[in-house]
Design a protein around this motif. Structure first.
Motif, PDB file in Angstrom:
ATOM      1  N   ASP A 196       0.811  -1.218   0.000  1.00  0.00           N
ATOM      2  CA  ASP A 196       0.000   0.000   0.000  1.00  0.00           C
ATOM      3  C   ASP A 196       0.847   1.273   0.000  1.00  0.00           C
ATOM      4  O   ASP A 196       0.396   2.325  -0.465  1.00  0.00           O
ATOM      5  CB  ASP A 196      -0.931   0.022   1.224  1.00  0.00           C
ATOM      6  CG  ASP A 196      -2.050  -1.001   1.110  1.00  0.00           C
ATOM      7  OD1 ASP A 196      -2.314  -1.474  -0.009  1.00  0.00           O
ATOM      8  OD2 ASP A 196      -2.649  -1.333   2.154  1.00  0.00           O
ATOM      9  N   ILE A 197       2.078   1.199   0.527  1.00  0.00           N
ATOM     10  CA  ILE A 197       2.935   2.392   0.615  1.00  0.00           C
ATOM     11  C   ILE A 197       3.923   2.461  -0.555  1.00  0.00           C
ATOM     12  O   ILE A 197       4.584   3.477  -0.764  1.00  0.00           O
ATOM     13  CB  ILE A 197       3.690   2.433   1.978  1.00  0.00           C
ATOM     14  CG1 ILE A 197       4.279   3.817   2.239  1.00  0.00           C
ATOM     15  CG2 ILE A 197       4.775   1.377   2.054  1.00  0.00           C
ATOM     16  CD1 ILE A 197       3.265   4.907   2.415  1.00  0.00           C
ATOM     17  N   LEU A 198       4.027   1.374  -1.335  1.00  0.00           N
ATOM     18  CA  LEU A 198       4.949   1.344  -2.478  1.00  0.00           C
ATOM     19  C   LEU A 198       4.222   1.734  -3.759  1.00  0.00           C
ATOM     20  O   LEU A 198       3.115   1.270  -4.035  1.00  0.00           O
ATOM     21  CB  LEU A 198       5.541  -0.064  -2.652  1.00  0.00           C
ATOM     22  CG  LEU A 198       6.383  -0.624  -1.492  1.00  0.00           C
ATOM     23  CD1 LEU A 198       6.819  -2.049  -1.812  1.00  0.00           C
ATOM     24  CD2 LEU A 198       7.592   0.262  -1.218  1.00  0.00           C
ATOM     25  N   ALA A 199       4.853   2.604  -4.565  1.00  0.00           N
ATOM     26  CA  ALA A 199       4.294   2.954  -5.867  1.00  0.00           C
ATOM     27  C   ALA A 199       4.361   1.724  -6.780  1.00  0.00           C
ATOM     28  O   ALA A 199       5.239   0.865  -6.615  1.00  0.00           O
ATOM     29  CB  ALA A 199       5.095   4.096  -6.482  1.00  0.00           C
ATOM     30  N   PRO A 200       3.419   1.598  -7.725  1.00  0.00           N
ATOM     31  CA  PRO A 200       3.421   0.420  -8.612  1.00  0.00           C
ATOM     32  C   PRO A 200       4.749   0.208  -9.332  1.00  0.00           C
ATOM     33  O   PRO A 200       5.160  -0.933  -9.568  1.00  0.00           O
ATOM     34  CB  PRO A 200       2.299   0.737  -9.613  1.00  0.00           C
ATOM     35  CG  PRO A 200       1.394   1.682  -8.880  1.00  0.00           C
ATOM     36  CD  PRO A 200       2.296   2.505  -8.006  1.00  0.00           C
ATOM     37  N   VAL A 215      21.350  -7.075  -3.928  1.00  0.00           N
ATOM     38  CA  VAL A 215      20.863  -7.300  -5.297  1.00  0.00           C
ATOM     39  C   VAL A 215      21.806  -6.578  -6.265  1.00  0.00           C
ATOM     40  O   VAL A 215      22.217  -5.449  -6.019  1.00  0.00           O
ATOM     41  CB  VAL A 215      19.406  -6.811  -5.473  1.00  0.00           C
ATOM     42  CG1 VAL A 215      18.459  -7.652  -4.657  1.00  0.00           C
ATOM     43  CG2 VAL A 215      19.255  -5.335  -5.130  1.00  0.00           C
ATOM     44  N   LEU A 216      22.144  -7.244  -7.342  1.00  0.00           N
ATOM     45  CA  LEU A 216      23.116  -6.684  -8.285  1.00  0.00           C
ATOM     46  C   LEU A 216      22.455  -5.805  -9.340  1.00  0.00           C
ATOM     47  O   LEU A 216      23.106  -4.951  -9.944  1.00  0.00           O
ATOM     48  CB  LEU A 216      23.906  -7.810  -8.964  1.00  0.00           C
ATOM     49  CG  LEU A 216      24.782  -8.665  -8.026  1.00  0.00           C
ATOM     50  CD1 LEU A 216      25.470  -9.766  -8.826  1.00  0.00           C
ATOM     51  CD2 LEU A 216      25.809  -7.800  -7.315  1.00  0.00           C
ATOM     52  N   GLN A 217      21.162  -6.020  -9.568  1.00  0.00           N
ATOM     53  CA  GLN A 217      20.420  -5.247 -10.561  1.00  0.00           C
ATOM     54  C   GLN A 217      19.218  -4.583  -9.888  1.00  0.00           C
ATOM     55  O   GLN A 217      18.729  -5.064  -8.861  1.00  0.00           O
ATOM     56  CB  GLN A 217      19.926  -6.167 -11.696  1.00  0.00           C
ATOM     57  CG  GLN A 217      21.026  -6.868 -12.469  1.00  0.00           C
ATOM     58  CD  GLN A 217      21.908  -5.910 -13.242  1.00  0.00           C
ATOM     59  OE1 GLN A 217      21.459  -4.858 -13.680  1.00  0.00           O
ATOM     60  NE2 GLN A 217      23.177  -6.263 -13.407  1.00  0.00           N
ATOM     61  N   PRO A 218      18.711  -3.493 -10.442  1.00  0.00           N
ATOM     62  CA  PRO A 218      17.514  -2.869  -9.875  1.00  0.00           C
ATOM     63  C   PRO A 218      16.337  -3.848  -9.871  1.00  0.00           C
ATOM     64  O   PRO A 218      16.172  -4.642 -10.806  1.00  0.00           O
ATOM     65  CB  PRO A 218      17.235  -1.707 -10.837  1.00  0.00           C
ATOM     66  CG  PRO A 218      18.541  -1.428 -11.508  1.00  0.00           C
ATOM     67  CD  PRO A 218      19.223  -2.751 -11.619  1.00  0.00           C
ATOM     68  N   VAL A 219      15.560  -3.806  -8.803  1.00  0.00           N
ATOM     69  CA  VAL A 219      14.329  -4.596  -8.712  1.00  0.00           C
ATOM     70  C   VAL A 219      13.169  -3.618  -8.880  1.00  0.00           C
ATOM     71  O   VAL A 219      13.091  -2.620  -8.163  1.00  0.00           O
ATOM     72  CB  VAL A 219      14.234  -5.338  -7.362  1.00  0.00           C
ATOM     73  CG1 VAL A 219      12.932  -6.120  -7.269  1.00  0.00           C
ATOM     74  CG2 VAL A 219      15.432  -6.265  -7.178  1.00  0.00           C
ATOM     75  N   VAL A 220      12.283  -3.901  -9.834  1.00  0.00           N
ATOM     76  CA  VAL A 220      11.234  -2.941 -10.194  1.00  0.00           C
ATOM     77  C   VAL A 220       9.849  -3.562  -9.990  1.00  0.00           C
ATOM     78  O   VAL A 220       9.612  -4.718 -10.341  1.00  0.00           O
ATOM     79  CB  VAL A 220      11.383  -2.483 -11.664  1.00  0.00           C
ATOM     80  CG1 VAL A 220      10.319  -1.449 -12.015  1.00  0.00           C
ATOM     81  CG2 VAL A 220      12.781  -1.924 -11.921  1.00  0.00           C
ATOM     82  N   GLY A 221       8.934  -2.767  -9.414  1.00  0.00           N
ATOM     83  CA  GLY A 221       7.551  -3.202  -9.233  1.00  0.00           C
ATOM     84  C   GLY A 221       7.232  -3.474  -7.773  1.00  0.00           C
ATOM     85  O   GLY A 221       8.041  -4.052  -7.043  1.00  0.00           O
ATOM     86  N   ALA A 222       6.042  -3.036  -7.343  1.00  0.00           N
ATOM     87  CA  ALA A 222       5.665  -3.126  -5.937  1.00  0.00           C
ATOM     88  C   ALA A 222       5.684  -4.566  -5.410  1.00  0.00           C
ATOM     89  O   ALA A 222       6.195  -4.831  -4.318  1.00  0.00           O
ATOM     90  CB  ALA A 222       4.282  -2.502  -5.736  1.00  0.00           C
ATOM     91  N   ARG A 223       5.132  -5.490  -6.158  1.00  0.00           N
ATOM     92  CA  ARG A 223       5.059  -6.881  -5.682  1.00  0.00           C
ATOM     93  C   ARG A 223       6.459  -7.475  -5.513  1.00  0.00           C
ATOM     94  O   ARG A 223       6.760  -8.080  -4.478  1.00  0.00           O
ATOM     95  CB  ARG A 223       4.232  -7.712  -6.668  1.00  0.00           C
ATOM     96  CG  ARG A 223       4.128  -9.202  -6.343  1.00  0.00           C
ATOM     97  CD  ARG A 223       3.371  -9.497  -5.089  1.00  0.00           C
ATOM     98  NE  ARG A 223       1.977  -9.050  -5.139  1.00  0.00           N
ATOM     99  CZ  ARG A 223       1.100  -9.296  -4.175  1.00  0.00           C
ATOM    100  NH1 ARG A 223       1.478  -9.977  -3.097  1.00  0.00           N
ATOM    101  NH2 ARG A 223      -0.140  -8.852  -4.275  1.00  0.00           N
TER     102      ARG A 223
END
Length: 297
Positions: A196-200, A215-223
């Motif tokens: 709920d507090i993370l942007a999609p 983490v070696l690479q960016p992780v993208v997405g709320a889930r």
């Protein structure tokens, strides 16, 4: 060129030291490198004839900028071989930094990451003009360009930063509220509250420097980010403490394991939601978290 008296040189340098450190740090994103730049600035300053210096502050800023530009190019080469994501070195900052909204915004982790996308001279011009309000002639002296060229560079850098920075200056209270909600969600293991507090399109960046796991690479997405954070912190629940602190002028969280600083978590907020999570774990970047660093402009 005659040298100035040692006591006068020292007094002047000490009086401007916090300012010079801030200039170097904003250009480099590294406190360790900023300290090296200050050492080089000091050595050059002691050989200056004070009687020939009209404006001591501007002269010291000029030396610092030139040294930082040289260091920035070296740092760029180091980053190319850096293991994983490179994040700025976090600073535990004094309360007065947060009170100066423009200064706090300029040293925030979110802004420093935006500044990373500028070319070295663009970064120097942007910092000196937008943060320290130097006039174009002074900046031209510092970066070795003509004033007209500096104006063009400043315009280009402003547009570049405006397109990438948070849309509005976020208040410390808003950041604190978002972090408190984030902390409650993490500590209770409530994944839905975390989502709920993370942007999609939230982005998680981790910096272990190849020394500790991250983490070696960016992780993208709320889930994906929510699951990563919940699982990662869940592993340490028994020995971990997560506490708020003032980092780079804004509220952040410090994760300690068995009393030792393990991770600094800073955030970027847009529209009341966390759009960026920055977790610095590289031990070489955590030395400034045990004591406050004074910044000024």
């Amino acid at each position: 060129m005659g040298e100035q008296p040692a006591d006068t040189a020292t007094e002047t340098f000490v009086a401007h030291r916090n300012l010079l450190f801030t200039v170097a740090y904003e250009m480099l994103g590294s406190a360790a490198d900023a300290e090296d730049v200050l050492q080089e600035t000091w050595l050059r300053w002691t050989n200056v004839d004070l009687e020939e210096v009209r404006d001591q502050r501007a002269y010291l800023v000029r030396i610092t900028t030139r040294q930082a530009l040289g260091r920035l190019r070296t740092l760029g080469r180091r980053k190319e071989s850096y293991v994983g994501q490179w994040l700025p070195e976090p600073l535990l900052t004094t309360p007065d930094v947060a009170e100066d909204v423009e200064l706090a915004d300029s040293v925030s982790m979110a802004m420093l990451l935006v500044l990373e996308t500028l070319m070295p001279t663009e970064r120097a011009v942007f910092v000196l003009r937008e943060v320290f309000d130097l006039d174009y002639d002074e900046i031209a002296e510092a970066v070795g360009k003509k004033p007209a060229a500096v104006r063009q560079i400043a315009h280009r850098a402003r547009a570049h930063v405006a397109a990438r920075r948070p849309r509005e200056v976020v208040s410390a209270a808003e950041t604190r509220d978002a972090l408190a909600a984030f902390q409650r969600a993490v500590e209770t293991g409530d994944l839905q509250r975390l989502l709920d507090i993370l942007a999609p399109d939230v982005v998680f960046l981790g910096d272990g420097g190849g020394v500790v796991q991250a983490v070696l690479q960016p992780v993208v997405g709320a889930r994906k980010v929510g699951t990563l954070v919940a699982a990662g912190l869940g592993r340490y629940a028994a020995t971990a403490s997560l506490r708020p602190a003032q980092v780079n002028g804004y509220p952040a969280l410090i994760l300690r394991l068995d009393g030792r600083v393990d991770t600094v978590v800073a955030v970027r907020i847009d529209g009341g939601l966390i759009t960026g999570l920055y977790a610095v774990r590289n031990p070489e970047k955590l030395s400034r978290i045990e004591r406050e660093t004074a910044l000024s402009r």
